[in-house]
Design a protein around this motif. Structure first.
Motif, PDB file in Angstrom:
ATOM      1  N   ALA A  43       7.822  24.500 -45.477  1.00 49.85           N
ATOM      2  CA  ALA A  43       7.079  25.604 -46.088  1.00 49.85           C
ATOM      3  C   ALA A  43       6.628  26.595 -45.028  1.00 49.85           C
ATOM      4  O   ALA A  43       6.722  27.815 -45.219  1.00 49.85           O
ATOM      5  CB  ALA A  43       5.882  25.055 -46.868  1.00 49.85           C
TER       6      ALA A  43
ATOM      7  N   LEU B 228       9.779  28.614 -43.831  1.00 50.19           N
ATOM      8  CA  LEU B 228      10.264  29.572 -44.826  1.00 50.19           C
ATOM      9  C   LEU B 228       9.324  30.773 -44.925  1.00 50.19           C
ATOM     10  O   LEU B 228       9.771  31.919 -45.007  1.00 50.19           O
ATOM     11  CB  LEU B 228      10.417  28.897 -46.188  1.00 50.19           C
ATOM     12  N   ASP B 229       8.025  30.501 -44.902  1.00 55.74           N
ATOM     13  CA  ASP B 229       7.052  31.600 -44.898  1.00 55.74           C
ATOM     14  C   ASP B 229       7.276  32.494 -43.689  1.00 55.74           C
ATOM     15  O   ASP B 229       7.225  33.719 -43.786  1.00 55.74           O
ATOM     16  CB  ASP B 229       5.620  31.039 -44.852  1.00 55.74           C
ATOM     17  N   LEU B 230       7.528  31.849 -42.554  1.00 58.55           N
ATOM     18  CA  LEU B 230       7.719  32.591 -41.305  1.00 58.55           C
ATOM     19  C   LEU B 230       8.933  33.511 -41.400  1.00 58.55           C
ATOM     20  O   LEU B 230       8.861  34.695 -41.061  1.00 58.55           O
ATOM     21  CB  LEU B 230       7.886  31.588 -40.166  1.00 58.55           C
TER      22      LEU B 230
ATOM     23  N   GLN C 289      10.223  34.770 -43.997  1.00 55.03           N
ATOM     24  CA  GLN C 289       9.937  35.866 -44.917  1.00 55.03           C
ATOM     25  C   GLN C 289       9.017  36.915 -44.302  1.00 55.03           C
ATOM     26  O   GLN C 289       9.209  38.113 -44.498  1.00 55.03           O
ATOM     27  CB  GLN C 289       9.314  35.306 -46.192  1.00 55.03           C
ATOM     28  N   THR C 290       8.012  36.447 -43.561  1.00 55.05           N
ATOM     29  CA  THR C 290       7.106  37.394 -42.911  1.00 55.05           C
ATOM     30  C   THR C 290       7.856  38.248 -41.904  1.00 55.05           C
ATOM     31  O   THR C 290       7.692  39.468 -41.833  1.00 55.05           O
ATOM     32  CB  THR C 290       5.995  36.637 -42.159  1.00 55.05           C
TER      33      THR C 290
ATOM     34  N   ASP D 219      19.916  23.361 -50.793  1.00 53.51           N
ATOM     35  CA  ASP D 219      18.735  23.129 -51.612  1.00 53.51           C
ATOM     36  C   ASP D 219      18.478  24.349 -52.499  1.00 53.51           C
ATOM     37  O   ASP D 219      18.050  25.401 -52.024  1.00 53.51           O
ATOM     38  CB  ASP D 219      17.542  22.884 -50.677  1.00 53.51           C
ATOM     39  N   LEU D 220      18.738  24.190 -53.794  1.00 52.99           N
ATOM     40  CA  LEU D 220      18.541  25.310 -54.707  1.00 52.99           C
ATOM     41  C   LEU D 220      17.089  25.752 -54.759  1.00 52.99           C
ATOM     42  O   LEU D 220      16.784  26.905 -55.032  1.00 52.99           O
ATOM     43  CB  LEU D 220      19.000  24.914 -56.115  1.00 52.99           C
ATOM     44  N   GLY D 221      16.160  24.827 -54.487  1.00 53.69           N
ATOM     45  CA  GLY D 221      14.745  25.171 -54.518  1.00 53.69           C
ATOM     46  C   GLY D 221      14.406  26.207 -53.460  1.00 53.69           C
ATOM     47  O   GLY D 221      13.660  27.157 -53.716  1.00 53.69           O
TER      48      GLY D 221
ATOM     49  N   ALA E 202      15.765  29.512 -54.602  1.00 53.88           N
ATOM     50  CA  ALA E 202      14.997  30.083 -55.702  1.00 53.88           C
ATOM     51  C   ALA E 202      13.738  30.764 -55.196  1.00 53.88           C
ATOM     52  O   ALA E 202      13.306  31.777 -55.740  1.00 53.88           O
ATOM     53  CB  ALA E 202      14.647  28.985 -56.704  1.00 53.88           C
ATOM     54  N   GLU E 203      13.145  30.225 -54.136  1.00 51.05           N
ATOM     55  CA  GLU E 203      11.895  30.794 -53.674  1.00 51.05           C
ATOM     56  C   GLU E 203      12.088  31.928 -52.683  1.00 51.05           C
ATOM     57  O   GLU E 203      11.175  32.700 -52.434  1.00 51.05           O
ATOM     58  CB  GLU E 203      11.046  29.696 -53.027  1.00 51.05           C
ATOM     59  N   LEU E 204      13.253  32.025 -52.082  1.00 44.92           N
ATOM     60  CA  LEU E 204      13.402  32.927 -50.947  1.00 44.92           C
ATOM     61  C   LEU E 204      14.371  34.070 -51.191  1.00 44.92           C
ATOM     62  O   LEU E 204      14.157  35.179 -50.704  1.00 44.92           O
ATOM     63  CB  LEU E 204      13.882  32.105 -49.745  1.00 44.92           C
TER      64      LEU E 204
ATOM     65  N   LYS F  78      17.284  35.179 -59.820  1.00 46.69           N
ATOM     66  CA  LYS F  78      16.634  34.769 -61.062  1.00 46.69           C
ATOM     67  C   LYS F  78      17.638  34.747 -62.206  1.00 46.69           C
ATOM     68  O   LYS F  78      17.647  33.837 -63.033  1.00 46.69           O
ATOM     69  CB  LYS F  78      15.488  35.739 -61.384  1.00 46.69           C
TER      70      LYS F  78
END
Lengths: 354, 361
Positions: B210, B213-215, B217-218, B233-235, B238-240, B259
């Motif tokens: 986590a 992934l946040d990093l 994105q930032t 990993d589809l998860g 989906a989030e990124l 989406k």
């Protein structure tokens, strides 16, 4: 102490683990290799497992979940604590005394490549446990092995092949057939699917579930994937740095987690179906890494990364309190909805404003 | 160790290509490896584009060609051992067949890569600071002191505590998450316009995943770069990711906005992927729906649709077209942006009426 172990009503669980401790000595370099510390891999773990049930152990790497599995199968000797299998203490048994119990407790390994001898045929690999324990006469070995291969969904004609001729998923099935050979009562599955491709994982999980139903085998299911554990195990224990921090039923752990670590773990695991519907969720962001198990923090071991930590957490180690039906090792255990979590990343603000 | 040719000062980005082309364009990319056993068709006719500021997620199983295709973007395939066809353009600059010096100026500067395993991607004998400084000084004419300060700044940016001290550490002194952060710091030191992350979090625990992934994105928001994230990993996708590309047996089988693809999948392989992952909300009494069989060998890919040996929906297609005819990557009924490679006429109705309940729980 273990508050949730109930044996007073005269009923014996399949496996009862009380205050299990496993320390690995750290030796100094040089001629006289003195012990200079202890890796506290397991520090007072207690749980019970009923016949035919499944208990999931989740946690991050280094939390002691694999060590738990290896101590229970007696690949490691426990430092202290008790492990009772059907009422018999097996923690201190000698190799010879342990023999009959090894039949009852089998292990499935994570890596289907390193856990099968590349120079042995599948027949030899699956047949060895039968041979060691004198289950079937030599003449009936091949039919018995073929039967086992069929049970795990492999072609029985392939008993003469070598592991290199099989794919990862098929190799894992060979490992499962080997574990099943002795009709064990307990299987310790240590990350049985994490080395497999996503589409193959579901095949193996479904196979394990079918076997559990058919033969009434109890599973200690060790994994870091929260979703897989939820799917497989009605009961789940969350471990952190050698201790169980929360243990309860599937719904208690996943729907209303009480321990801050469980809450963080759940919010951090990406979930495709939720994300597909609702986009990115807010998540609790834990700072830093797991501390070293050689020198764990005083008091509560999670306090160095916890947003609820107060002075009491450093002074007093929280025992497993019973809160809302489950056992949770936190001084401030409560469901997440009630508290204001200060460390939530909104969209993408992961880097701490230093 | 630094043998980069610095004699050509003109910028890599050719100013003539300023027409409205996305930053990265991959067109009909085919990658093949001749081996003793035959020709491995690792990637076949792959096309996609990534704009600046966007994230493309590439998802697929091992051996689906997702890593091979993105390594081609960096020109990392040995020309003697591989055959590349098609076109890869980074800001108008053609990669396939480009000279070594062109590629060297591009790598680490305009295009950077984060690898899955920092232990093998970083050097154990040099300090972390050393390796970041090297990457920076290759592309920027600055003093060692300035580069060193830049390395400390980058380590601070990716969230490594006490960067002044840690910059002198070796790799083995870092934890798994910190190693991955160090590699991200190294990849980002030249503010690349395109960042390729190949399974950046597969080896990490979920809480560290986590953080990483946040990093990513930032960093993307800060520098406005294009990001390709490769994962199984589809998860994570989906989030990124803004767009998702599903690969199977070296080909794109479904491509569209994330989406849209995840909520209205139109290809049986994507259905299979969605149905076979467990999640933390659905009914646990229902078994998972696995995809039968195993991925095909790329030495000898199946005829027709590459997925047909494992596909359970062939009876929805008349005749034996699945076996004989390769479906084209075409827009489905839900619009131009959502492409799929499948013969099924009305996958949306089939999915909504028969499968959605089963797959999404």
């Amino acid at each position: 102490m273990s508050e949730h172990v109930q044996t007073s009503n005269g009923h014996t669980p399949l496996l009862e683990v009380t205050d299990l401790v496993k320390h690995f000595p750290v030796k100094s370099t040089g001629v006289v290799r003195r012990t200079i510390g202890q890796v506290q891999a397991l520090d007072g773990v207690s749980f019970t497992l009923e016949k035919g049930q499944a208990l999931g152990l989740v946690g991050e790497s280094g939390c002691g979940k694999t060590t738990t599995g290896r101590v229970i199968t007696r690949l490691y000797d426990p430092t202290s604590g008790s492990m009772k299998f059907e009422g018999t203490e097996i923690g201190q048994l000698s190799g010879r005394q342990m023999m009959p119990y090894r039949r009852e407790i089998q292990l499935i390994f994570q890596d289907p490549y390193s856990s099968l001898n590349p120079r042995h045929t599948v027949g030899k690999i699956v047949g060895t446990p039968l041979e060691v324990h004198n289950i079937v006469p030599k003449k009936q070995m091949i039919p018995k092995v073929q039967e086992l291969l069929e049970v795990v969904g492999l072609n029985p004609e392939h008993y003469n092949r070598y592991p290199s001729e099989f794919s990862g998923g098929q190799r894992q099935r060979i490992g499962i057939a080997r574990a099943l050979a002795l009709r064990p009562k307990l299987i310790v599955a240590d990350e049985p699917v994490s080395a497999l491709d996503v589409s193959i994982q579901a095949q193996v999980i479904n196979l394990l579930q079918d076997l559990q139903r058919e033969f009434g085998i109890a599973f200690l299911f060790i994994a870091h994937d929260l979703a897989i554990v939820r799917h497989f195990c009605p009961e789940v224990a969350v471990m952190y740095l050698g201790k169980i921090v929360e243990i309860g039923s599937r719904d208690q752990i996943y729907n209303t987690p009480h321990h801050p670590y469980t809450q963080a773990l759940l919010s951090a695991s990406p979930d495709v179906k939720q994300a597909a519907i609702g986009g990115r969720r807010e998540r609790i962001r834990l700072e830093g890494d797991v501390p070293s198990p050689i020198n764990p923090p005083s008091g509560c071991r999670f306090r160095t990364r916890c947003w609820k930590a107060q002075d009491v957490c450093a002074e007093k180690e929280p025992p497993l309190y019973e809160v809302g039906g489950r056992n949770v090792a936190c001084h401030f255990a409560e469901p997440l909805q009630v508290v204001q979590v200060p460390v939530v990343s909104e969209g993408a603000t992961a880097v701490s404003p230093t | 160790m630094t043998t980069v040719d610095r004699t050509m000062p003109e910028p890599v980005v050719a100013p003539s290509s300023a027409q409205q082309e996305p930053f990265l364009v991959v067109e009909d990319l085919t990658v093949q490896f001749p081996t003793h056993d035959g020709l491995v068709q690792a990637v076949t006719d792959l096309s996609y584009a990534v704009e600046l500021g966007e994230t493309l997620g590439i998802v697929g199983e091992s051996g689906s060609g997702k890593s091979v295709s993105s390594m081609a973007v960096l020109g990392l395939h040995d020309a003697k051992r591989s055959r590349l066809e098609g076109s890869i353009r980074v800001a108008g600059q053609e990669i396939i067949g480009a000279s070594k010096s062109t590629l060297r100026r591009l790598r680490g500067n305009d295009v950077a890569m984060i690898f899955q395993d920092p232990l093998t991607a970083l050097h154990p004998f040099f300090t972390v600071g050393n390796q970041i400084v090297e990457a920076y000084r290759l592309h920027n004419q600055v003093s060692k002191k300035a580069a060193w300060n830049r390395a400390i700044e980058m380590l601070d940016l990716v969230g490594i505590p006490e960067p002044q001290r840690r910059v002198n550490d070796y790799l083995h002194q870092f934890s798994g998450g910190m190693r991955q952060r160090a590699m991200i710091a190294m990849a980002l030191v030249n503010n690349p316009k395109l960042l390729i992350a190949d399974e950046p979090t597969t080896a990490l625990d979920v809480t560290v995943q986590a953080q990483i992934l946040d990093l990513v994105q930032t960093m993307q928001k800060e520098f406005g770069s294009a990001v390709i994230i490769i994962t199984h990993d589809l998860g994570v996708i989906a989030e990124l990711a803004d767009d998702v590309l599903v690969m199977y047996a070296g080909r794109a089988v479904e491509h569209g906005p994330t989406k849209e693809v995840l909520t209205h999948p139109e290809m049986p392989y994507t259905w299979g992927l969605l149905g076979s992952v467990a999640d933390v909300v659905s009914d646990t009494s229902k078994p998972l729906i696995p995809i039968p069989g195993t991925p095909p060998s790329l030495l000898n890919p199946p005829s027709g649709c590459p997925f047909h040996p494992r596909c359970t929906y062939q009876d929805h297609v008349e005749g034996s077209r699945c076996v004989s005819e390769l479906p084209l990557l075409r827009p489905g009924p839900r619009g131009e942006s959502h492409l799929k490679r499948c013969h099924i006429k009305d996958p949306e109705t089939l999915y909504q009426e028969e499968l959605k309940e089963e797959i999404m729980g």
